[in-house]
Design an enzyme around this catalytic site. Structure first.
Site, short mmCIF file in Angstrom:
data_model
loop_
_atom_site.label_atom_id
_atom_site.label_comp_id
_atom_site.label_asym_id
_atom_site.label_seq_id
_atom_site.Cartn_x
_atom_site.Cartn_y
_atom_site.Cartn_z
N THR A 23 -15.47 -24.66 25.45
CA THR A 23 -15.23 -25.32 24.18
C THR A 23 -14.49 -26.62 24.48
OG1 THR A 23 -14.50 -25.09 21.90
CG2 THR A 23 -13.11 -24.08 23.55
N CYS A 29 -7.35 -26.41 16.31
CA CYS A 29 -8.06 -25.15 16.43
C CYS A 29 -7.55 -24.37 17.64
CB CYS A 29 -9.55 -25.38 16.59
SG CYS A 29 -10.33 -26.06 15.13
N HIS A 46 -13.70 -19.69 18.36
CA HIS A 46 -13.13 -21.02 18.10
C HIS A 46 -12.62 -21.01 16.65
CE1 HIS A 46 -13.72 -25.63 18.65
NE2 HIS A 46 -12.78 -25.39 17.77
#
Lengths: 161, 215
Positions: A23, A29, A46
């Site tokens: 990611t 996040c 995520h």
């Protein structure tokens, strides 16, 4: 040949060795990584927001800490992972923009981190490695062959979780 | 939440972006004392998991100046440009070369925020004038990081209301200095309807998206 699998915002992905879960560009996040070292299956969620009960409607459970984490663990179990063997690590939750008048306890990254911790605790899972908070964006590379998680930031050396 | 816009609605939104960015480009051109060109605004309506990719090269370092817009159509505004030009742009406001150092310190960041403020002010003013919507920009916030992380943070709280992000993207390019920046207007969920209404094209609906419109 290991392939890289991108985990975008609000996505939950479970895969197995030798693939790499990636990611890129986590700000506020949080990437929650769960790994079963015996069968070499790992998953990443995520997470964007702390609390699904604050939302008008929940169309995508992957967005929220309190719904994404149970889903991630369940998906892992479907692939044969056992809860007692699961290694949990997480990274993200930065405060990218410092606004005048906000403190470090109210920004969304902090709240995400607290909510993720709570959701993991509710499932009886302990976090064994983390890189949380600060002011820098992160990228996570999770190698499912070894369970090693590398966290990259722009200005500091790579962290191994 | 509107996912499909008719060609006419898209045109109207593009025109708003055009007018706003046109004013911002004029201001940028005056600051840089050279020609600034702009692209036709692109209206992107993307699922959140794809929206971070609008600029491409997620890990490339960029400077982001971010403001919230309050009022009739709450929105977010983000001006992104390559980090290697940040010191140069900051220097435009810091006349004294003695004071301008080679790192992004407090003074440089403050200058960049002010430039963001000026450009955004021009954009919001033109937008507000054209749509007759009441809009008040917040103070600017600053970030220097990988572009994916900047967008990630800004888009995250849209998730509370829906799964889509609307990004009205105009590129402002100062060719001679190769400052290639992106100017984003990101209406909050719900604000797009308000904007379409203000433009008089809210009921311009396609037959297949009939459920989305209110006659």
């Amino acid at each position: 040949m290991p392939k890289s699998i991108r985990v975008g915002m609000s996505e939950i992905v479970v895969a197995e060795a030798p693939d790499i879960l990636v990611t890129i560009g986590l700000g506020s996040c949080i990437g929650v990584c769960v790994y079963d070292p015996v069968i070499k299956v790992g998953g990443m969620a995520h997470i964007m927001l702390p609390d699904s009960t604050a939302a008008k409607e929940v169309t995508n459970r992957g967005k929220f800490a309190d719904t994404a984490i149970p889903d991630l663990v369940e998906l892992m179990q479907k692939k044969g992972a056992i809860k007692q063997r699961m290694l949990v690590k997480k990274a993200g939750g930065a405060q990218m923009f410092a606004y005048p008048g906000t403190n470090s306890q109210t920004h969304i990254g902090y709240r995400n981190a607290v909510a993720a911790e709570k959701a993991l605790e509710a499932l009886g899972l302990k976090v064994s490695g983390k890189s949380i908070g600060g002011h820098s964006g992160r990228s996570i590379y999770m190698d499912l062959a070894t369970g090693v998680i590398r966290v990259k930031t722009l200005n500091s050396p790579e962290i191994i979780l | 939440m509107i996912k499909n816009l008719t060609p006419m609605q898209l045109d109207a939104i593009r025109e708003v972006g055009n007018i706003g960015a046109g004013h911002a480009a004029t201001v940028l051109s005056q600051l840089l004392k050279q020609r600034v060109s702009m692209t036709v605004p692109q209206v992107n309506i993307l699922p959140l998991n794809e929206a971070c990719n609008v600029v491409g090269g997620l890990e490339q370092p960029m400077v982001g100046i971010f403001l919230r817009v309050f009022g009739d159509a709450p929105s977010k505004i983000l001006y992104l440009f390559p980090e290697d030009k940040a010191l140069f742009v900051a220097g435009l406001l810091i006349d004294d070369p003695e004071k301008c150092r080679n790192i992004l310190g407090e003074l440089e960041v403050s200058a960049l925020k002010e430039i963001g403020n000026i450009l955004t002010g021009a954009y919001v003013y033109a937008f507000s004038d054209f749509t007759k919507l009441h809009m008040i920009p917040s103070v600017p916030a600053f970030a220097f990081d990988m572009v994916g992380a900047i967008l990630n943070t800004i888009l995250a709280d849209l998730g509370e209301m829906g799964d889509y992000a609307v990004l009205i993207d105009t590129r402002l390019i100062a060719c001679d200095l190769s400052i290639d920046g992106h100017f984003f207007l990101i209406p909050d969920p719900g604000s797009l309807t308000t904007i379409l209404e203000a433009l008089g094209v809210k009921n311009e609906c396609q037959s297949q998206s009939g459920s989305e419109c209110q006659k």
